[in-house]
Design a protein around this motif. Structure first.
Motif, PDB file in Angstrom:
ATOM      1  N   LEU A  42       0.820  -1.338   0.173  1.00 30.29           N
ATOM      2  CA  LEU A  42      -0.016  -0.087   0.114  1.00 30.29           C
ATOM      3  C   LEU A  42       0.872   1.103  -0.055  1.00 30.29           C
ATOM      4  N   ASP A  43       1.933   1.222   0.705  1.00 28.74           N
ATOM      5  CA  ASP A  43       3.069   2.450   0.709  1.00 28.74           C
ATOM      6  C   ASP A  43       3.383   2.558  -0.727  1.00 28.74           C
ATOM      7  N   ALA A  44       3.714   1.375  -1.308  1.00 29.50           N
ATOM      8  CA  ALA A  44       4.586   1.450  -2.751  1.00 29.50           C
ATOM      9  C   ALA A  44       3.718   2.036  -3.472  1.00 29.50           C
ATOM     10  N   PHE A  45       2.356   1.695  -3.523  1.00 30.53           N
ATOM     11  CA  PHE A  45       1.380   1.955  -4.760  1.00 30.53           C
ATOM     12  C   PHE A  45       0.484   3.212  -4.230  1.00 30.53           C
ATOM     13  N   ARG A  65       8.528  -1.822 -11.449  1.00 29.68           N
ATOM     14  CA  ARG A  65       9.379  -1.738 -10.373  1.00 29.68           C
ATOM     15  C   ARG A  65       8.748  -1.794  -8.971  1.00 29.68           C
ATOM     16  N   LEU A  66       7.592  -1.229  -8.796  1.00 32.57           N
ATOM     17  CA  LEU A  66       7.169  -1.528  -7.264  1.00 32.57           C
ATOM     18  C   LEU A  66       6.517  -2.864  -6.898  1.00 32.57           C
ATOM     19  N   ALA A  67       5.847  -3.429  -7.977  1.00 36.39           N
ATOM     20  CA  ALA A  67       5.301  -4.775  -7.628  1.00 36.39           C
ATOM     21  C   ALA A  67       6.024  -5.859  -6.975  1.00 36.39           C
ATOM     22  N   ASP A  68       7.265  -5.941  -7.560  1.00 37.73           N
ATOM     23  CA  ASP A  68       7.987  -7.244  -7.466  1.00 37.73           C
ATOM     24  C   ASP A  68       7.992  -7.967  -5.930  1.00 37.73           C
ATOM     25  N   PRO A  69       8.396  -6.857  -5.024  1.00 44.72           N
ATOM     26  CA  PRO A  69       8.445  -7.739  -3.633  1.00 44.72           C
ATOM     27  C   PRO A  69       7.225  -8.213  -3.020  1.00 44.72           C
TER      28      PRO A  69
END
Ligand SMILES: *Cc1c(COP(=O)(O)O)cnc(C)c1O
Length: 464
Positions: A42-45, A65-69
């Protein structure tokens, strides 16, 4: 369309292709369970929506870039949690076309290509599963919706046989309908009943044996006291043990009492496609409806399930849209499911079946079973592990000597990262469950998984 738009679209698709191939390339080595949790993602997106837009390529690159982890290695060979398939390559690629084509596939008149592919995929499935070839096949999101779709159809049909037209007369004063279910039914049967206004207290629950199979003598006893319209829900593939109800014994009993027989076969229905495993499903084709998934055993990408009903007239009675505001052809997808606008889910199913061929489907099912048997044998050889089920099909359930140790092992497996499996409760005790559902699983995947589990069990024993 101007050149800029065409260019933007092509760059976006190229970026998605790159990101997809990159992700798939990590499957062999990435930890199977995600490293990030929901809050991290949620922080990432999150954050406020930007005022200005971005072009397609930039959006896709940002997502990649954002999704991977936070991604789970579900399409890889060592995800054994729940009952979740991987993705067959032809089905994956076909699924991309579904989005590019953007066919709203409820009506054969509007979208002949995708409706034809869906209908043919349905016919191929009926053929390899040994089900009546004139059945209706409704493509829905998954087996939950397939159970709901079949049970809606069943409810209307058994009430109609009792002289009650549900579409005209409504539910309020209708004859009392009973759902007869096994003690080890899947939770989606209860949810479907709930959606249909059938309360938990109204279910007639039939005892199961130690593998979760409905007991014929218990069904006989319950039906002897039941009256009015009846729907008996049987199961091909209990989620924990993979066990199959004994259809040859149960279905004739249900039919003697005038019941509609429904089979929940989310992953188990596919046993019928294998020559060696078909005996597990003996007698199953005598039912009135069957629910299954393509996104589990057939390894089609999410989401894809099928609601199969012996007499298409029953499906039409439940779902065909009245009035003439929509176009009619012989049998539209919206005649047999609750949906109107819909994704062309039959296309990836067609592609998976075409990509595998009849023999490939049969080999796939055999391999899932062989993998389960190999996993069970190797796990049983680890000191302290006890395999709890008869591994007739694709499910392996096991535990250590205590609930705490079993739960701790489950958590340790996810953290260690080689494989993912999920927990279960069986006979009042904690268990771990390993579902062989992915076409991608190899013997090496099993060996790596067993080695990781053995290491964790040894570590835990040494710590004690
Ligand atoms: C998975 C499953 C369902 C539900 O299917 P979804 O595809 O998750 O909607 C129903 N019944 C059984 C036996 C299942 O394994």
């Amino acid at each position: 369309m101007d050149d800029d738009v065409t260019e933007d679209r092509a760059r976006g698709l190229d970026a998605a292709h790159r990101a997809a191939v990159d992700f798939l390339g990590t499957l062999d080595d990435r930890p199977v369970w995600p490293r990030a949790n929901l809050d991290d993602m949620l922080d990432a997106f999150g954050g406020p929506l930007a005022d200005e837009g971005a072009d397609a390529e930039a959006v896709i690159e940002e997502i990649a870039r954002l999704a991977d982890p936070g991604l789970v290695a579900i399409p890889g060979g060592r995800f054994f949690g729940f009952v979740i398939g991987g993705t067959h390559p032809a089905a994956l690629a076909a699924d991309w076309l579904v989005s590019a084509w953007d066919q709203n596939s409820g009506s054969a008149t509007l979208t002949p290509t995708t409706v034809a592919m869906e209908r043919v995929a349905g016919r191929w499935m009926l053929d390899i599963l040994g089900l009546p070839d004139s059945s209706s096949v409704g493509f829905v999101t998954g087996c939950q919706m397939a159970n709901f779709t079949c049970l809606t159809t069943a409810r209307n049909a058994v009430l109609a046989r009792a002289g009650w037209d549900l579409s005209e007369q409504g539910i309020r004063d209708s004859p009392r309908l009973r759902f007869v279910v096994g003690a080890h039914r899947h939770g989606s049967i209860d949810r479907a009943a709930r959606f249909l206004g059938i309360g938990r207290q109204e279910l007639l629950i039939v005892d199961s044996d130690d593998q979760g199979r409905m007991r014929p003598d218990a069904l006989e006893r319950i039906l002897a006291d039941a009256s009015g319209p009846l729907i008996v829900c049987l199961q091909a593939g209990e989620v924990h043990t993979g066990a199959f109800d004994d259809f040859s014994s149960l279905i004739p009993i249900a039919q003697e009492h005038g019941a509609w027989v429904h089979v929940d076969g989310a992953f188990g229905l596919w046993a019928a496609a294998s020559e060696s495993l078909r005996p597990l499903t003996a007698g199953m084709a005598a039912a009135d409806s069957w629910a299954t998934d393509a996104h589990k055993t057939l390894n089609v990408p999410y989401d894809c399930g099928m609601a199969i009903v012996r007499d298409p007239a029953d499906s039409i009675a439940a779902f065909r849209t009245g009035g003439d505001y929509l176009l009619y052809t012989s049998l539209d997808p919206w005649d047999v499911t609750p949906e109107l606008s819909r994704r062309a889910r039959g296309v990836p199913a067609w592609a998976a079946l075409r990509g595998l061929g009849r023999r490939g489907v049969s080999d796939l099912i055999d391999r899932l079973h062989e993998n389960a048997a190999a996993m069970a044998a190797s796990l049983a050889a680890i000191d302290g592990i006890r395999v709890l089920n008869e591994v007739d099909y694709t499910q392996v359930m096991f535990r250590l000597d205590s609930d705490d140790a079993t739960t701790a092992l489950g958590e340790a497996v996810l953290l260690e990262g080689t494989a993912a499996l999920t927990g279960a409760a069986w006979d009042g005790h904690a268990a771990l469950r390993c579902s062989m559902s992915s076409w991608a699983t190899t013997r090496d995947d099993i060996d790596r998984t067993v080695a990781a589990i053995r290491g964790l069990v040894v570590q835990a024993t040494e710590r004690r």
